[in-house]
Design an enzyme around this catalytic site. Structure first.
Site, PDB file in Angstrom:
ATOM      1  N   ASP A 119       0.794  -1.233   0.000  1.00  0.00           N
ATOM      2  CA  ASP A 119       0.000   0.000   0.000  1.00  0.00           C
ATOM      3  C   ASP A 119       0.821   1.276   0.000  1.00  0.00           C
ATOM      4  O   ASP A 119       0.277   2.362   0.194  1.00  0.00           O
ATOM      5  CB  ASP A 119      -0.928   0.008   1.221  1.00  0.00           C
ATOM      6  CG  ASP A 119      -2.030  -1.022   1.099  1.00  0.00           C
ATOM      7  OD1 ASP A 119      -2.684  -1.063   0.041  1.00  0.00           O
ATOM      8  OD2 ASP A 119      -2.236  -1.778   2.061  1.00  0.00           O
ATOM      9  N   ASP A 184      -6.904  -4.012  -5.313  1.00  0.00           N
ATOM     10  CA  ASP A 184      -6.500  -2.702  -4.805  1.00  0.00           C
ATOM     11  C   ASP A 184      -5.083  -2.319  -5.246  1.00  0.00           C
ATOM     12  O   ASP A 184      -4.747  -1.137  -5.368  1.00  0.00           O
ATOM     13  CB  ASP A 184      -6.538  -2.682  -3.273  1.00  0.00           C
ATOM     14  CG  ASP A 184      -7.719  -3.400  -2.656  1.00  0.00           C
ATOM     15  OD1 ASP A 184      -8.167  -4.412  -3.231  1.00  0.00           O
ATOM     16  OD2 ASP A 184      -8.168  -2.986  -1.580  1.00  0.00           O
TER      17      ASP A 184
END
Length: 423
Positions: A119, A184
């Site tokens: 991330d 994602d």
């Protein structure tokens, strides 16, 4: 195509023509943009006050008692709060927002070495990437380049992908994921494209393209719906499992996952000009917009297939007849931002559809049902997002990334209108 979907597409195209012609009435088309930023200002000033001097905890959502839910510096959403502040500065040019944005951005500096998960693109590009738009600081550039190097450490050339999470048990402990990759992760590729353009080193770009190609192959279904998680054998590169952790069932389409994919493939096309990525982005957009279960206001349920026949969850789903299926405003915010980009890139036959759909989403999110005008909570702008329904986590709450992508989309919308000569 269902009749309702066909009517919706025709409506989008007509609205698009009217918007660009400047003939949708006497009111300025961007009034709802200004009103949304005005509604945001006191909320985010409250957030600044509530977090004054604490640059270790990053606002994420609200707890059941109404207090701010924080995540720490190494968690995935840390970059959205400084990104929001940069978006506020981009619209208002008020130095108060710039000062706060700078402080919160620089608080994330140590994350440039974070290799614990994928991330880092969310964390660093949403903060430092936005900061560079207003301050071409070489230190910021160097931090982003180190962040890109850290992200590349999670790339496995045998698999051809960036590992999202470390080895872990799957949903319901059905199996063990050895090399899980989630949809994602498409959102982190923009950092790698930036690094390649900045340094001239094609390695970053090659990794991003390889990851996107594999995601296109294994996450995206023939109808352009998507799996959330694909697990690979890290030794052979073979697909081991396809599942949907935060969705209703493994074969369903989790709304925010579809939004991540749409946004990510649109970005990949912008950066590469590869028509395969454009076709995938348009396919995922059309799946979303044409879906039989998409509500008329275009704000999706948290999963497109909740409770439908043929979709069996492997978790304890107990429908509540007295409650509506929760929506996910965050998915709509992400989708609207992606559709605005796609409206400038897609085939001419679909540009109007995508622009008008994004406009409708933004107008819906700017209305009372979804927009917090200060009465619902003191801190967050959008209401009615869903984080992880199967885990019973963050259901019908504000979420920091919903606000971030909503403001980003408003800025994109305003820019498109102004470039077309609208006030």
């Amino acid at each position: 195509m269902k009749n309702s979907a066909a009517k919706r597409i025709r409506f989008f195209s007509v609205v698009f023509i009217l918007v660009l012609a400047g003939s949708c009435g006497d009111a300025k088309q961007s009034d709802f943009v200004a009103e949304s930023f005005r509604a945001a200002a006191p909320l985010y000033k409250n957030m600044i006050s509530a977090t004054a001097g604490n640059f270790n905890d990053y606002p994420h959502s609200l707890l059941p008692d109404g207090k701010i839910k924080f995540l720490q510096i190494d968690e995935w959403t840390g970059g959205f709060w400084p990104g929001i502040l940069w978006n506020m500065y981009a619209y208002t040019r008020d130095e108060e927002w710039r000062e706060a944005a700078t402080q919160w951005t620089e608080s994330l500096a140590s994350n440039q070495y974070n290799t614990a998960h994928h991330d880092i693109g969310f964390m660093m590009y949403c903060s430092y990437g936005n900061a560079l738009k207003f301050n071409p600081d070489s230190t910021y550039r160097d931090i982003l380049l180190q962040s890109a190097r850290s992200l590349c450490q999670r790339y496995n050339p045998v698999v051809g992908s960036i590992q999202s999470w470390n080895e872990r048990k799957s949903k319901g402990d059905i199996n063990t994921w050895l090399f899980p990759v989630i949809m994602d992760n498409m959102m982190n590729l923009e950092l790698l494209f930036y690094a390649s353009k900045t340094t001239g080193d094609a390695t970053y770009r090659d990794i991003a393209v390889s990851h996107a190609e594999l995601t296109m192959k294994n996450h995206v279904r023939p109808d352009y719906s998507s799996f959330h998680v694909v697990d690979y054998d890290p030794i052979t590169g073979a697909v081991a499992h396809r599942q949907t952790l935060q969705g209703f069932s493994d074969n369903s389409t989790w709304a925010r996952g579809q939004a991540w994919g749409l946004y990510g493939f649109t970005t990949c096309y912008k950066e590469t000009g590869d028509e395969r990525f454009l076709a995938t982005a348009m396919g995922m957009a059309d799946f979303y917009l044409n879906h039989r279960n998409l509500p008329p206001d275009l704000i999706p349920y948290w999963d497109f297939n909740v409770g439908e026949e043929g979709y069996r969850p492997d978790w304890d789903y107990q429908p509540d007849a007295d409650k509506a299926i929760p929506r996910d405003a965050s998915a709509a915010a992400i989708t609207s931002a992606a559709l605005l980009d796609l409206s400038q890139l897609a085939d001419s036959s679909k540009r109007g559809k995508y622009f008008a759909a994004a406009e409708m989403m933004l107008k819906t999110l700017s209305a009372n049902r979804y927009l917090n005008t200060g009465k619902d909570n003191p801190y967050f702008l959008l209401k009615h997002s869903t984080g992880n329904f199967p885990s019973g986590n963050e259901i019908d709450v504000p979420l920091i990334y919903a606000d971030y992508y909503f403001l980003e989309a408003l800025l994109k919308y305003d820019k498109i209108l102004k470039s077309a000569g609208n006030p």
